[in-house]
Design an enzyme around this catalytic site. Structure first.
Site, PDB file in Angstrom:
ATOM      1  N   GLU A  70      -0.583   0.899   8.115  1.00 47.35           N
ATOM      2  CA  GLU A  70       0.135   1.625   7.436  1.00 47.35           C
ATOM      3  C   GLU A  70      -0.392   2.561   6.358  1.00 47.35           C
ATOM      4  O   GLU A  70      -1.116   3.665   5.829  1.00 47.35           O
ATOM      5  CB  GLU A  70       1.802   1.938   7.495  1.00 47.35           C
ATOM      6  CG  GLU A  70       2.084   1.455   8.654  1.00 47.35           C
ATOM      7  CD  GLU A  70       3.146   0.944   8.513  1.00 47.35           C
ATOM      8  OE1 GLU A  70       4.205   0.781   7.363  1.00 47.35           O
ATOM      9  OE2 GLU A  70       4.278   0.533   9.473  1.00 47.35           O
TER      10      GLU A  70
ATOM     11  N   HIS B 117       3.100  -5.656  10.298  1.00 53.77           N
ATOM     12  CA  HIS B 117       3.238  -5.023  11.513  1.00 53.77           C
ATOM     13  C   HIS B 117       2.661  -3.082  11.377  1.00 53.77           C
ATOM     14  O   HIS B 117       2.033  -2.807   9.934  1.00 53.77           O
ATOM     15  CB  HIS B 117       4.416  -4.305  12.296  1.00 53.77           C
ATOM     16  CG  HIS B 117       5.110  -3.602  10.828  1.00 53.77           C
ATOM     17  ND1 HIS B 117       5.829  -4.368   9.920  1.00 53.77           N
ATOM     18  CD2 HIS B 117       5.194  -2.589  11.120  1.00 53.77           C
ATOM     19  CE1 HIS B 117       6.161  -3.376   9.276  1.00 53.77           C
ATOM     20  NE2 HIS B 117       6.239  -2.684   9.785  1.00 53.77           N
TER      21      HIS B 117
ATOM     22  N   HIS C  94      11.100   2.763   5.003  1.00 53.36           N
ATOM     23  CA  HIS C  94      11.404   2.113   5.346  1.00 53.36           C
ATOM     24  C   HIS C  94      12.313   2.192   6.875  1.00 53.36           C
ATOM     25  O   HIS C  94      13.378   3.066   6.118  1.00 53.36           O
ATOM     26  CB  HIS C  94      11.800   0.270   4.822  1.00 53.36           C
ATOM     27  CG  HIS C  94      12.136  -0.228   5.827  1.00 53.36           C
ATOM     28  ND1 HIS C  94      11.418  -1.105   6.012  1.00 53.36           N
ATOM     29  CD2 HIS C  94      13.579  -1.013   5.654  1.00 53.36           C
ATOM     30  CE1 HIS C  94      11.873  -2.294   7.117  1.00 53.36           C
ATOM     31  NE2 HIS C  94      12.940  -1.999   6.859  1.00 53.36           N
TER      32      HIS C  94
ATOM     33  N   HIS D   3       2.869  -3.110   3.085  1.00 51.67           N
ATOM     34  CA  HIS D   3       2.049  -4.444   4.264  1.00 51.67           C
ATOM     35  C   HIS D   3       1.244  -4.065   4.560  1.00 51.67           C
ATOM     36  O   HIS D   3       0.136  -3.450   5.181  1.00 51.67           O
ATOM     37  CB  HIS D   3       3.261  -5.511   5.252  1.00 51.67           C
ATOM     38  CG  HIS D   3       3.619  -3.593   6.209  1.00 51.67           C
ATOM     39  ND1 HIS D   3       3.566  -3.713   7.026  1.00 51.67           N
ATOM     40  CD2 HIS D   3       4.718  -2.886   5.871  1.00 51.67           C
ATOM     41  CE1 HIS D   3       3.750  -1.867   8.314  1.00 51.67           C
ATOM     42  NE2 HIS D   3       4.730  -2.160   6.903  1.00 51.67           N
TER      43      HIS D   3
ATOM     44  N   ASP E 211       7.985   1.791   1.145  1.00 50.70           N
ATOM     45  CA  ASP E 211       8.506   0.534   2.386  1.00 50.70           C
ATOM     46  C   ASP E 211       8.738  -0.796   1.616  1.00 50.70           C
ATOM     47  O   ASP E 211       9.046  -1.313   0.201  1.00 50.70           O
ATOM     48  CB  ASP E 211       6.892   0.392   2.369  1.00 50.70           C
ATOM     49  CG  ASP E 211       6.715  -0.027   4.444  1.00 50.70           C
ATOM     50  OD1 ASP E 211       8.523  -0.280   4.575  1.00 50.70           O
ATOM     51  OD2 ASP E 211       6.528   0.117   5.073  1.00 50.70           O
TER      52      ASP E 211
END
Length: 275
Positions: free
Chosen positions: A134, A115, A60, A104, A8
């Site tokens: 995630e 997010h 991503h 993240h 990502d």
């Protein structure tokens, strides 16, 4: 020894704000190089410690961000959309370890560009009543295929999150979160050393483990009621609050496929600046 990297971008070296990760911008072009550098550093460490094959799955956005022409020649890259298992495509191919690179924090939590799947329409995701990034979602899928999570890299908030869902993984903090759009960053030369070293150390844990398959429940909360209404049109998805939906699945693979549909429908229901 076959290893997979789920790569990502928000947690890559130096990335701190929107323009860094949006395809087509000048900043994105710059950070593609740094992102590819993170991947190459990890690949080098894995091969130096005994890996025989490394598959890099671009995870991503458009999933066309890494520079293939600059990729370590020993690796292979899975690029582009759409993939049945999305960020975890390739986990079902007999790999013996997975790296979560550039990850993240999840929606509703502090962290650089935090997010969960949708950049700003989702305010929270829960997997079996536990707040889920995630990374947590993908770790549950890895467990279903008997694949250990070897490394998690990203900002300090992403690494704090990983201590809970992948407690045995090597953690590589490439930046320290100051706010959603600011961080204290290490330069690429230093993050490359950290990633290579962690990859070499993590290879000691590579190897298939017992598969863990169980039913799961996912709940998703949006920032507006019409997004929950749109997602609830999907069979098996129930609106359980003004802005919240939930659904059950027999295993994590099916849960993530349903989650992808929920996020796609919700994204399609967004109307300009009003959301």
């Amino acid at each position: 020894m076959r290893i997979m990297i789920s790569a990502d971008m928000e947690g890559a070296t130096g990335v701190t704000w929107t323009e860094d990760v949006i395809p087509g911008t000048e900043q994105w072009q710059r950070f593609r190089r740094l992102f590819t550098g993170d991947v190459n550093a990890t690949i080098a460490g894995l091969f130096n410690a005994g890996a025989t094959d490394v598959l890099v799955n671009e995870a991503h956005s458009s999933q066309r961000n890494l520079l293939l022409e600059d990729l370590d020649g020993r690796a292979r890259m899975l690029t582009g959309r759409h993939k049945p298992l999305s960020m975890m495509q390739g986990i079902d191919t007999g790999v013996e370890g997975v790296v979560f690179l550039g990850y993240h924090a999840g929606a509703g939590f502090d962290g650089v560009l935090s997010h969960t799947y949708l950049e700003n329409q989702i305010t929270g995701v829960w997997l079996d009543d536990v707040p889920a990034s995630e990374g947590r979602l993908n770790a549950a899928m890895a467990a279903e295929y008997g694949v250990p999570v070897l490394i998690v890299s990203g900002d300090d908030k992403a690494c704090d999150d990983a201590q809970d869902y992948a407690p045995e993984a090597e953690l590589v903090t490439v930046k320290e979160c100051v706010s959603r759009y600011a961080a204290i960053c290490l330069p690429p030369a230093r993050t490359a050393e950290l990633l290579s070293s962690a990859a070499a150390e993590a290879m000691n844990r590579a190897g298939r483990v017992e598969r863990y398959t169980t039913p799961h429940r996912i709940e998703v909360e949006f920032d507006a009621s019409h997004l929950a209404q749109a997602a609830a049109v999907i069979p098996t998805v129930e609106q359980i609050g003004v802005r919240r939906v939930g659904f059950d699945a027999p295993d994590m693979t099916e849960a993530m496929k349903a989650f992808k549909i929920v996020t796609a429908i919700a994204a399609g229901a967004v109307q300009g600046i009003y959301g």
